[in-house]
Design an enzyme around this catalytic site. Sequence first.
Site, short mmCIF file in Angstrom:
data_model
loop_
_atom_site.label_atom_id
_atom_site.label_comp_id
_atom_site.label_asym_id
_atom_site.label_seq_id
_atom_site.Cartn_x
_atom_site.Cartn_y
_atom_site.Cartn_z
N GLY A 12 0.83 -1.20 0.00
CA GLY A 12 0.00 0.00 0.00
C GLY A 12 0.86 1.25 0.00
O GLY A 12 2.09 1.18 -0.01
N THR A 97 -12.22 -7.17 7.08
CA THR A 97 -10.78 -6.97 6.95
C THR A 97 -10.21 -6.38 8.23
O THR A 97 -9.20 -6.84 8.75
CB THR A 97 -10.46 -6.00 5.79
OG1 THR A 97 -11.10 -6.49 4.63
CG2 THR A 97 -8.98 -5.86 5.54
N TYR A 151 -16.15 2.16 9.81
CA TYR A 151 -14.69 2.25 9.70
C TYR A 151 -14.10 2.61 11.07
O TYR A 151 -13.23 1.92 11.59
CB TYR A 151 -14.34 3.31 8.65
CG TYR A 151 -12.87 3.52 8.41
CD1 TYR A 151 -11.99 2.46 8.36
CD2 TYR A 151 -12.36 4.81 8.21
CE1 TYR A 151 -10.63 2.66 8.12
CE2 TYR A 151 -11.03 5.02 7.96
CZ TYR A 151 -10.16 3.95 7.92
OH TYR A 151 -8.83 4.16 7.68
#
Length: 328
Positions: A12, A97, A151
């Site tokens: 990333g 995730t 999130y």
Amino acid sequence: MSIRALITGGAGFIGSHLAEHLLSEGDDVTVLDNLSTGRFENIRQLVGKARFRYFIGPVEDERLFSEAADGSDVIFHLAAAVGVELIVRDPVGTIETNVVGAQGVLHHAVRYGKRVLVASTSEVYGKSMKVPFSEEDDVVYGPTSKARWSYAISKAVDEFLVRAYAKTRGLPGIVVRLFNTVGPRQVGHYGMVIPRFVTQALRGGPITVYGSGEQKRCFGHVLDVVPALRKLALLPSLDGQIVNVGNDVPISILELAEKVRAKIRPEAEIRFVPYEAAYGSGFEDMMTRQPCLDRVRSLIGYRPERDIDTILADVVEYIRLSESTDRT
Ligand code: UDP
């Protein structure tokens, strides 16, 4: 002292810069990435180097994870669903995730006595209006019917997990709350404002400012951030502490748009887009997001060196180069 590091999410934007930094410090580096938002391009220059290896696959895959983690003594857990747009689009993927991945990493780290640094986010502060955000401040969220909060809450669960493992199972772990981190290799597809503005301006505009543009953010250069991650992971004692990392100089999003425009295309239009059109109805943005950096300063003497102009110069150069390569 050199370390043997595993970086989850190492292909990333932040992970690949961390990989380079660790290699430059003489560390061994293994990257594990499923290339969901990470890109192989980010680590291509490292492939074939001594002390570097990589695995492609999900952090939730226990067998693969164990193989990648084998031989490491520090795990930098950066694999996560990132960016508000992605979170709104794929809430199931975000939660799975972020929570399942971290749980597996921590479980492994405790079992094999490894240090862990878990990357969290300033999103964890939620919509608290306090300025600046200190690590012990209250967090304030909207209702669970709004996907955006999944999130923040999924990363807050990660933080609780690190603290619980540290307290009850002796995990040497630390949580880093990253504030808006930017620089070369960050892409705009997932909502990140600086690469978006730069790409829009390079293409002639319009530059899309969401809401009034009065909302403020503090942008930290990734090259200021990654050395701090290494230093924090190597503190003599890791007891589940939570630490803000970023830059603490705020700029409004409209001011940012104006800076980008002045730098790239003075005649480009700045277009105001309502939040509903950008993120769907009921979206709530944070007005000011600024870290208090006292804790990280006292722990490692951290002081960000690169300002917004340096950041923009680096990002513009990177995007110009990648856009011209794309065309050839
Ligand atoms: N933003 C914007 N135009 C864009 C993308 C983002 O005005 O094309 C705004 C966004 O609404 C937010 C700020 O820029 O107020 C920073 O957005 P980003 O997604 O980079 O990070 P956030 O701080 O929201 O996590």
